[in-house]
Design a protein around this motif. Structure first.
Motif, mmCIF file in Angstrom:
data_model
loop_
_atom_site.group_PDB
_atom_site.id
_atom_site.type_symbol
_atom_site.label_atom_id
_atom_site.label_comp_id
_atom_site.label_asym_id
_atom_site.label_seq_id
_atom_site.Cartn_x
_atom_site.Cartn_y
_atom_site.Cartn_z
ATOM 1 N N UNK A 139 0.807 -1.224 0.000
ATOM 2 C CA UNK A 139 0.000 0.000 0.000
ATOM 3 C C UNK A 139 0.835 1.267 0.000
ATOM 4 N N UNK A 140 2.149 1.148 0.242
ATOM 5 C CA UNK A 140 3.049 2.317 0.288
ATOM 6 C C UNK A 140 4.261 2.040 -0.598
ATOM 7 N N UNK A 141 4.081 2.044 -1.924
ATOM 8 C CA UNK A 141 5.180 1.674 -2.820
ATOM 9 C C UNK A 141 6.386 2.591 -2.748
ATOM 10 N N UNK A 142 6.189 3.830 -2.285
ATOM 11 C CA UNK A 142 7.318 4.755 -2.197
ATOM 12 C C UNK A 142 8.405 4.267 -1.242
ATOM 13 N N UNK A 143 8.014 3.478 -0.249
ATOM 14 C CA UNK A 143 8.999 3.006 0.732
ATOM 15 C C UNK A 143 10.108 2.223 0.059
ATOM 16 N N UNK A 144 9.767 1.447 -0.964
ATOM 17 C CA UNK A 144 10.808 0.697 -1.672
ATOM 18 C C UNK A 144 11.183 1.333 -3.007
ATOM 19 N N UNK A 145 10.241 2.000 -3.662
ATOM 20 C CA UNK A 145 10.588 2.666 -4.926
ATOM 21 C C UNK A 145 11.646 3.733 -4.721
ATOM 22 N N UNK A 146 11.620 4.371 -3.563
ATOM 23 C CA UNK A 146 12.591 5.430 -3.244
ATOM 24 C C UNK A 146 13.487 5.004 -2.088
ATOM 25 N N UNK A 147 12.893 4.520 -1.024
ATOM 26 C CA UNK A 147 13.643 4.241 0.195
ATOM 27 C C UNK A 147 14.560 3.048 0.131
ATOM 28 N N UNK A 184 13.850 10.218 -6.649
ATOM 29 C CA UNK A 184 13.845 8.882 -7.242
ATOM 30 C C UNK A 184 14.565 7.848 -6.377
ATOM 31 N N UNK A 185 15.375 8.324 -5.457
ATOM 32 C CA UNK A 185 16.142 7.441 -4.581
ATOM 33 C C UNK A 185 16.692 8.281 -3.442
ATOM 34 N N UNK A 186 17.287 7.628 -2.476
ATOM 35 C CA UNK A 186 17.987 8.336 -1.413
ATOM 36 C C UNK A 186 19.361 8.750 -1.920
ATOM 37 N N UNK A 187 19.899 9.827 -1.344
ATOM 38 C CA UNK A 187 21.225 10.280 -1.758
ATOM 39 C C UNK A 187 22.267 9.226 -1.379
ATOM 40 N N UNK A 188 23.390 9.278 -2.044
ATOM 41 C CA UNK A 188 24.386 8.198 -1.979
ATOM 42 C C UNK A 188 25.192 8.224 -0.685
ATOM 43 N N UNK A 189 24.598 7.709 0.389
ATOM 44 C CA UNK A 189 25.299 7.598 1.665
ATOM 45 C C UNK A 189 26.142 6.324 1.691
ATOM 46 N N UNK A 190 27.063 6.277 2.633
ATOM 47 C CA UNK A 190 27.870 5.084 2.907
ATOM 48 C C UNK A 190 28.616 4.578 1.677
ATOM 49 N N UNK A 191 29.064 5.511 0.839
ATOM 50 C CA UNK A 191 29.877 5.130 -0.311
ATOM 51 C C UNK A 191 29.138 4.291 -1.323
ATOM 52 N N UNK A 224 14.985 7.014 5.774
ATOM 53 C CA UNK A 224 14.490 6.393 4.540
ATOM 54 C C UNK A 224 12.972 6.490 4.461
ATOM 55 N N UNK A 225 12.284 6.178 5.553
ATOM 56 C CA UNK A 225 10.823 6.244 5.523
ATOM 57 C C UNK A 225 10.334 7.682 5.460
ATOM 58 N N UNK A 226 11.021 8.596 6.140
ATOM 59 C CA UNK A 226 10.627 10.007 6.102
ATOM 60 C C UNK A 226 10.699 10.547 4.681
#
Length: 879
Positions: free
Chosen positions: A403-411, A422-429, A473-475
């Protein structure tokens, strides 16, 4: 998107890019901004820099200087020289380099560059006005200082990104890690090896940690001798009671085994029988009879069993299906791969702890379903029964919620998208590729498969989607959902699951240095989100046949958020929940989420630091608290306080149970070390989880100094016990499945030993309270000798029997480095797990197998090799 909104999005993105020179958009001019008219750099330039800029990262010192900020981290900081050499000339300007650096940079010096901390571990290097480009082979440097320490070569993070607005970002090739073909270990090619023990390896003047050389390791290993007979009879984890045949007799299984299930269900034992088959013990109607049965016994705990091996038959009786399963795993433990006999034996066994767990963090860096399935096999093999699956954190959300596709489409993805649309910024190399192995998630069908595999192995999966902290990620995913529905002019749906107050100007920094990672505790939409997610997760579990009965909130490290949130100011002023000040909001959030879980018939678990602030009367009757407080810092006190609340305490002490920490004290060893510089398998074996303060008698703190544990003020109430223990694998810098296995194994086997078996040398807890130090003597010399003798057998069993089984399961356990000395011109070598092969090389020649002391002359290198011959340990040199 309208043009004003587009312009401000570009401005915000450029700020994150480190482009302060970019002019702020004022009003909608009716024209789209032409970035290439402002920036001279081209895509060809970015590609050229990525291909031809050589990066070198050198830790100069961990000793603080007067350039360190004395107000931060008690003045602790380290200095790095970061140099860039151009293989070809680079004339372009207006580009930046983004890179991950776990500790925020405080200050720097450079004639050509500036460096700034952005968020989390992400930093940006920008060009100064006087930067004039690189001529071919020219080197330019920046020296910076960052908080805390960098005591390991693996602290640096890979995949530096060169970018410019409007162009495709590229990873600088010299910073891309590679996998060593012999060891399977990840190598960071741009990191300069440590050479100075005083300035690089030590963090303070009082640091007594010794760099583990081959000579020191030789002395440590010298107490171990090979013992083949005892290994044949050994079972890991050690049973409660074992009686061996008086004549050391053996049962013949050369024809396999003929299994009679009796009243045992197939699904209760199929996974264990399959493992026996993998080890070479086949089912055969003419094989040695194996009789299985369940006989209920209310005096025995779940999972108890008896095992009898005679010349004529094998019998396993369990109090339940789990007990029969455990008996089969003990039978598998008696198997020596390649042998066709079993020792004749009688075993009566039951678990010491109810909760025998392993946490795997798949949120920071994703780890595949295939790895989790292999892990479940090995957990079951050694009778661990709880998989704590850490599925959500700042850097990733790893479970599909339909029901919350953004959690995986972006998070679930990290890439170079500074707007994080479209995604999270590139943390942790993580680099620029959203499809890299560090990104990903478990689909509903994947998770079903994991749950079903766990159920077949009598393992409960306890999911964790961390909140309210560790929730970036969820935020960000729910903010993207908000923007999507606002663009569709559906404000109600946009705000339905919003997790942040856009008017909140609170300045805070989490433990991992994020300024935007905490769910707002004062928004009703935050709790609507929790209800939606938990309802979905409960359904997924039910559909897979493993009901969700316990959920781990996380509940840790909220780091002073919400102070300037208008929503929270209004909530504190007007609520009827007993919250009178901002500092109580974290506890209120946990209490309310625990209530939501109770309404869903789900028990609450969480980390001790967040759970301890809750009001006990507002919490459910059953609460699990994972105690991760460092023993050397008086951590037993909080553990005891939580247990005295009648909560179910799971010991998770980082001193010994954090498997992301290094195995040994060597800068080439992988892992963080904030609580321990070296946590090898023997240390895990030594653990006495029922008596935490007693370790002050023989363990040291993180700088290898003695400490005192005073248990006179916060002793356990009479009769209080712990629910169990749990090993932890946090994955901030663990980027591959193989590296997870390198970190977890063989420590997991020692974890299982301490979770299942109460050692006869363990010191019983003193409910009167006591003070422990290296001068007290609760742990007697006799007990120590008994412990060390049992460790020798355990080490032999791993080297001669269990490692072969791990290899058959394709587990890349850590191969130990080799102990060695040269005396009178001869090489003497030994190993922590007798039975593994040792190899040596002289003056760079061919590798030879070490058998006995051997004459050598010149530079000698040594390594160990796996029993199947496919992998080797790190190479060390004898100095």
């Amino acid at each position: 998107m309208n043009k004003i909104k587009w312009a401000f999005t570009i401005a915000a993105s450029l700020s994150l890019l480190g482009c302060e020179k970019y002019p702020e958009p004022a009003v909608d001019t009716g024209e789209k901004i032409n970035l290439q008219a402002i920036y001279s750099v081209t895509q060809s330039d970015i590609d050229n820099i990525a291909q031809n800029l050589e990066v070198n990262y050198r830790v100069v010192t961990n000793i603080p200087t007067d350039k360190c900020d004395s107000k931060i981290a008690d003045g602790a900081c380290f200095e790095v020289e970061l140099s860039f050499t151009a293989k070809k000339a680079i004339a372009a300007k207006d580009w930046t380099i983004h890179f991950s650096q776990i500790s925020p940079i405080q200050s720097f010096e450079s004639e050509d560059f500036t460096v700034k901390h952005l968020n989390g571990d992400l930093h940006v290097i920008a060009l100064q006005d006087k930067f004039s480009g690189f001529s071919a082979a020219e080197t330019k440097k920046i020296t910076f200082r960052a908080m805390f320490w960098s005591l390991s070569e693996t602290d640096a993070l890979p995949n530096y990104i060169v970018s410019a607005p409007g162009l495709d970002a590229r990873v600088i090739e010299s910073t891309v890690p590679y996998i060593d073909k012999d060891t399977g270990l990840e190598i960071l090619p741009y990191v300069e090896p440590f050479t100075d023990e005083k300035t690089q390896f030590k963090r303070t003047a009082s640091d007594k940690t010794q760099w583990l050389t081959s000579e020191k390791l030789y002395q440590r290993n010298s107490v171990l001798v090979e013992d083949k007979l005892a290994v044949i009879q050994a079972i890991i984890p050690t049973p409660k009671s074992v009686t061996l045949d008086a004549n050391d007799g053996f049962a013949d299984i050369s024809k396999g085994i003929a299994i009679s299930l009796g009243n045992v269900k197939h699904h209760d034992v199929d996974a264990a029988i399959s493992r026996l088959d993998t080890l070479g013990v086949k089912q055969n109607s003419v094989g040695l009879p194996l009789h299985l049965s369940i006989v209920s016994n209310n005096d025995k705990v779940i999972g108890s069993y008896s095992l009898t091996v005679t010349e004529k038959e094998i019998s396993i009786v369990g109090v339940d299906g789990n007990g029969v399963f455990n008996g089969l795993q003990s039978l598998a433990s008696l198997v020596t791969v390649g042998e066709s006999r079993l020792p004749m034996i009688v075993v009566d066994d039951e678990p010491h702890f109810t909760f025998r767990g392993m946490l795997v963090d798949v949120a920071r860096n994703f780890h595949s379903k295939e790895f989790i399935l292999k892990l479940l096999d090995q957990m079951a093999a050694y009778k661990l029964n709880k998989l704590h699956l850490h599925l959500g954190d700042d850097e990733g959300w790893r479970l599909e919620i339909p029901s919350l596709p953004e959690l995986t489409n972006i998070g679930a993805k990290r890439c170079f998208d500074v707007a994080e649309e479209n995604c999270l910024i590139s943390q942790l190399g993580a680099g620029v590729d959203e499809n890299s192995s560090v990104s990903g998630y478990y689909s509903v069908s994947d998770y079903h498969e994991i749950l079903q595999a766990a159920t077949a192995r009598h393992i409960q999966v306890i999911p964790s989607l961390d909140m309210p902290g560790h929730s970036r990620a969820s935020i960000k995913a729910m903010t993207a959902r908000y923007k999507k529905f606002m663009a569709l002019e559906d404000e109600a749906k946009a705000k339905q699951f919003l997790l942040e107050d856009f008017e909140d100007n609170t300045q805070y920094s989490s433990v991992q240095f994020y300024s935007d990672n905490t769910i707002n505790a004062c928004l009703e939409s935050s709790y609507d989100f929790v209800i939606e997610v938990m309802t979905q997760v409960k359904k997924i579990h039910a559909d897979a046949g493993q009901p969700l009965t316990r959920y781990h909130i996380g509940a840790d490290e909220t780091a002073g958020a919400w102070l300037e949130s208008p929503a929270c100011k209004a909530f504190v002023a007007n609520n009827d929940q007993g919250v009178t000040e901002m500092g109580e909001l974290g506890a209120y959030f946990i209490e309310r989420v625990a209530g939501i879980l109770s309404d869903l018939d789900i028990e609450t678990a969480g980390w001790s630091d967040g759970m301890e602030h809750t009001r006990v009367d507002n919490m459910p009757a059953i609460v699990q608290a994972n105690a991760w407080d460092t023993l050397a810092w008086g951590g037993h006190e909080k553990v005891h306080r939580l247990a005295n609340r009648d909560w179910q305490v799971v010991i998770s002490s980082p001193d010994v149970l954090y498997f992301d920490f290094p195995h040994e004290a060597d800068p080439k060893e992988h892992g963080y070390y904030w609580a321990s510089r070296h946590t090898n398998t023997e240390k895990v074996f030594q653990f006495m989880p029922d008596n935490l303060p007693v370790h002050a008698e023989f363990w040291l703190d993180r700088e290898d100094n003695a400490y005192v544990a005073d248990d006179t003020k916060a002793a356990l109430a009479p009769g209080k016990k712990f629910l169990g223990i749990q090993g932890q694998l946090w994955s901030e810098n663990v980027r591959t499945d193989d590296m997870v296995e390198h970190k977890v194994f063989p420590r997991l086997l020692a974890l299982a030993e301490r979770a299942w078996h109460l050692a006869d040398w363990a010191v019983p807890y003193n409910y009167q309270g006591a003070k422990y130090s290296q001068q007290s003597n609760s742990f007697s010399d006799k007990s120590k000798a008994m412990r060390d003798s049992q460790w020798a057998l355990f080490a032999n069993t791993l080297g001669q029997k269990e490692f072969t089984k791990l290899e058959l399961a394709q587990i890349d356990y850590r191969l130990p480095t080799v102990g060695a000395i040269i005396q009178a011109g001869k090489l003497h070598a030994n190993i922590a797990f007798p039975g593994l092969a040792i190899e040596y090389r002289v003056n760079g020649g061919n590798w030879l197998t070490y058998q006995n002391p051997t004459a050598v002359s010149g530079e000698v290198s040594i390594r160990s090799r796996s029993t199947n011959g496919l992998r080797t340990s790190r190479i060390t040199k004898i100095k």
